[in-house]
Design an enzyme around this catalytic site. Sequence first.
Site, PDB file in Angstrom:
ATOM      1  N   PRO A  48       0.845  -1.195   0.000  1.00 32.52           N
ATOM      2  CA  PRO A  48       0.000   0.000   0.000  1.00 32.52           C
ATOM      3  C   PRO A  48       0.879   1.244   0.000  1.00 32.52           C
ATOM      4  O   PRO A  48       1.813   1.347   0.800  1.00 32.52           O
ATOM      5  CB  PRO A  48      -0.770  -0.119   1.328  1.00 32.52           C
ATOM      6  CG  PRO A  48       0.058  -1.001   2.199  1.00 32.52           C
ATOM      7  CD  PRO A  48       0.837  -1.905   1.291  1.00 32.52           C
ATOM      8  N   GLN A 102      -6.939  -1.870   3.074  1.00 35.40           N
ATOM      9  CA  GLN A 102      -6.246  -1.540   4.326  1.00 35.40           C
ATOM     10  C   GLN A 102      -6.954  -0.421   5.083  1.00 35.40           C
ATOM     11  O   GLN A 102      -7.313   0.607   4.497  1.00 35.40           O
ATOM     12  CB  GLN A 102      -4.806  -1.098   4.048  1.00 35.40           C
ATOM     13  CG  GLN A 102      -4.018  -0.970   5.340  1.00 35.40           C
ATOM     14  CD  GLN A 102      -2.641  -0.360   5.177  1.00 35.40           C
ATOM     15  OE1 GLN A 102      -2.522   0.812   4.871  1.00 35.40           O
ATOM     16  NE2 GLN A 102      -1.615  -1.156   5.388  1.00 35.40           N
ATOM     17  N   CYS A 132       2.056   2.993   9.812  1.00 31.34           N
ATOM     18  CA  CYS A 132       2.214   4.371   9.327  1.00 31.34           C
ATOM     19  C   CYS A 132       2.948   5.220  10.370  1.00 31.34           C
ATOM     20  O   CYS A 132       2.534   5.287  11.531  1.00 31.34           O
ATOM     21  CB  CYS A 132       0.842   4.975   9.015  1.00 31.34           C
ATOM     22  SG  CYS A 132       0.997   6.660   8.404  1.00 31.34           S
ATOM     23  N   ASN A 233       8.879  -7.254   4.047  1.00 24.59           N
ATOM     24  CA  ASN A 233       8.784  -5.979   3.326  1.00 24.59           C
ATOM     25  C   ASN A 233       9.902  -5.034   3.769  1.00 24.59           C
ATOM     26  O   ASN A 233      10.251  -4.980   4.934  1.00 24.59           O
ATOM     27  CB  ASN A 233       7.403  -5.346   3.595  1.00 24.59           C
ATOM     28  CG  ASN A 233       7.272  -3.920   3.072  1.00 24.59           C
ATOM     29  OD1 ASN A 233       6.944  -3.005   3.827  1.00 24.59           O
ATOM     30  ND2 ASN A 233       7.513  -3.726   1.795  1.00 24.59           N
ATOM     31  N   GLY A 257       7.156  -1.997  -2.465  1.00 26.15           N
ATOM     32  CA  GLY A 257       6.524  -0.685  -2.567  1.00 26.15           C
ATOM     33  C   GLY A 257       7.256   0.246  -3.499  1.00 26.15           C
ATOM     34  O   GLY A 257       6.985   0.305  -4.699  1.00 26.15           O
ATOM     35  N   ARG A 258       8.237   0.978  -2.962  1.00 28.50           N
ATOM     36  CA  ARG A 258       8.862   2.070  -3.721  1.00 28.50           C
ATOM     37  C   ARG A 258       9.483   1.608  -5.030  1.00 28.50           C
ATOM     38  O   ARG A 258       9.482   2.354  -6.007  1.00 28.50           O
ATOM     39  CB  ARG A 258       9.903   2.762  -2.828  1.00 28.50           C
ATOM     40  CG  ARG A 258       9.267   3.571  -1.701  1.00 28.50           C
ATOM     41  CD  ARG A 258      10.263   3.942  -0.642  1.00 28.50           C
ATOM     42  NE  ARG A 258      10.827   2.759   0.004  1.00 28.50           N
ATOM     43  CZ  ARG A 258      11.846   2.765   0.836  1.00 28.50           C
ATOM     44  NH1 ARG A 258      12.436   3.909   1.121  1.00 28.50           N
ATOM     45  NH2 ARG A 258      12.273   1.640   1.390  1.00 28.50           N
TER      46      ARG A 258
HETATM   47  C1  LIG Z   1       4.662   7.299  -0.446  1.00 31.78           C
HETATM   48  C2  LIG Z   1       4.441   6.146   0.484  1.00 31.78           C
HETATM   49  C3  LIG Z   1       3.151   5.890   0.953  1.00 31.78           C
HETATM   50  C4  LIG Z   1       2.926   4.818   1.816  1.00 31.78           C
HETATM   51  N1  LIG Z   1       1.638   4.559   2.226  1.00 31.78           N
HETATM   52  C5  LIG Z   1       1.394   3.474   3.018  1.00 31.78           C
HETATM   53  C6  LIG Z   1       0.062   3.124   3.391  1.00 31.78           C
HETATM   54  O1  LIG Z   1      -0.926   3.757   3.011  1.00 31.78           O
HETATM   55  N2  LIG Z   1      -0.091   2.022   4.191  1.00 31.78           N
HETATM   56  C7  LIG Z   1       0.977   1.265   4.615  1.00 31.78           C
HETATM   57  O2  LIG Z   1       0.793   0.287   5.334  1.00 31.78           O
HETATM   58  N3  LIG Z   1       2.231   1.577   4.259  1.00 31.78           N
HETATM   59  C8  LIG Z   1       2.465   2.639   3.465  1.00 31.78           C
HETATM   60  N4  LIG Z   1       3.739   2.911   3.069  1.00 31.78           N
HETATM   61  C9  LIG Z   1       4.828   1.973   3.424  1.00 31.78           C
HETATM   62  C10 LIG Z   1       4.996   0.916   2.316  1.00 31.78           C
HETATM   63  O3  LIG Z   1       3.837   0.124   2.184  1.00 31.78           O
HETATM   64  C11 LIG Z   1       6.193  -0.015   2.603  1.00 31.78           C
HETATM   65  O4  LIG Z   1       5.973  -0.644   3.832  1.00 31.78           O
HETATM   66  C12 LIG Z   1       7.507   0.747   2.652  1.00 31.78           C
HETATM   67  O5  LIG Z   1       7.623   1.643   1.564  1.00 31.78           O
HETATM   68  C13 LIG Z   1       8.699  -0.218   2.649  1.00 31.78           C
HETATM   69  O6  LIG Z   1       8.689  -1.039   1.510  1.00 31.78           O
HETATM   70  P1  LIG Z   1       9.596  -0.735   0.214  1.00 31.78           P
HETATM   71  O7  LIG Z   1      11.034  -0.654   0.677  1.00 31.78           O
HETATM   72  O8  LIG Z   1       9.348  -1.881  -0.704  1.00 31.78           O
HETATM   73  O9  LIG Z   1       9.142   0.587  -0.332  1.00 31.78           O
HETATM   74  C14 LIG Z   1       3.999   3.999   2.239  1.00 31.78           C
HETATM   75  C15 LIG Z   1       5.294   4.273   1.777  1.00 31.78           C
HETATM   76  C16 LIG Z   1       5.524   5.328   0.908  1.00 31.78           C
HETATM   77  C17 LIG Z   1       6.910   5.583   0.414  1.00 31.78           C
END
Ligand SMILES: Cc1cc2nc3c(=O)[nH]c(=O)nc-3n(C[C@H](O)[C@H](O)[C@H](O)COP(=O)(O)O)c2cc1C
Length: 364
Positions: A48, A102, A132, A233, A257-258
């Site tokens: 997400p 979520q 969050c 993650n 995610g990113r």
């Molecule tokens: C811009 C942005 C928005 C995010 N929004 C949410 C969210 O709505 N809910 C959530 O559980 N995590 C959110 N996250 C966290 C991501 O889901 C993820 O846990 C985090 O980016 C680490 O994973 P990654 O290294 O693959 O990006 C957000 C992260 C970013 C960068």
Amino acid sequence: MAINRAFDSTSGTRCLDILANTRPAPSHMAPGPDRGELLRGVRLILAPLCGITDSVFRKICLDRGADMVVTEMISSEGLVRNSPHIRAIRDLDLHAGPLALQIFGSDPEMMGEAAAILSELSPRMIDLNFGCPVRKIVSKNGGSAVLKDLRLLENICRRVVERCSVPVSAKIRTGWDKPSAARVADIARTIEDAGVSLIVVHARTQSQGFSGKADWALIKTVKETVAIPVVGNGDVTGPLSYREMIDKTGCDAVMIGRAAIGNPWVFEEIQAAIRGEPYRQPSPAVRVEALLAHVGLAVARYGEPLGIISTRRIMGAYLKRIPNARGLRSQIMGCTRLVDLERILAGYRNQSAESHFQVAENSL
Ligand SMILES: Cc1cc2nc3c(=O)[nH]c(=O)nc-3n(C[C@H](O)[C@H](O)[C@H](O)COP(=O)(O)O)c2cc1C
């Protein structure tokens, strides 16, 4: 009808109207699978990402190899109180592929009510946001602030599981301040004992924000602590880090995610590696086409200029992987009409066709 029953217990009508227009998943997808089925065939999940993972982004990632996707976080309070501003609710596409919805909040009753409402739509699961780190959310004891209080964590999980007709998952960080194996094990145990079916671990604490490297050893701790499936993650960006995370943690699936922003091909690249097949990176020309298609879908969904403005961050991420696109960036970021974007990108493609596009494609 069950959906109306859920709505009768809520106070307003606007949210009801929105959800009434959101058809439940087709019968072959409903009801959601039981706990053991939850991750069958699922290796890669799109994380997400608030403001990014709308239905357009989710569909693109499903088409490119994501096995499951998650909505951005939805306020339980906003949902129950019928806030007309919940974009994520207007934007559910339960037919596109396995989808988790979520929610966040700090009140067990409110979370339970929101989960009951949403579970009537038969998503794959309801996911609880305990990760969050944003001040606006944690100042109201939501998101990762719940991890400070195991009693509250337990109450939210229990209430949601009681009210939900589909499986419940919890997405956590590894704690609030200092990373600790003991603490994350307590958190995971509390969640499992409350009846939650799956845990996603973003391997950073709240105070770590997004800095440093995610501590994958703590995903392993969670995996060794609970019997329910665990999704890893944090910092997975391609086949190598995917494999490394699986090997180091033993997690059951990986959430990305990113690395998917502006690069939805990350999923098919990893899927190809899992199958042991070679993978050819998309050429710059393909990336430009994909950027344009992404914005086109957003415009079809939200109209102009919203579809373009809301996609700016994603456009910027696509551009990062396109050679010599620096000059392009400022022109594109000023666009509010799709025709202008198409014209700028067409000009770039023509200009580049015989020079760096060719060179870049040959070097891939
Ligand atoms: C811009 C942005 C928005 C995010 N929004 C949410 C969210 O709505 N809910 C959530 O559980 N995590 C959110 N996250 C966290 C991501 O889901 C993820 O846990 C985090 O980016 C680490 O994973 P990654 O290294 O693959 O990006 C957000 C992260 C970013 C960068």
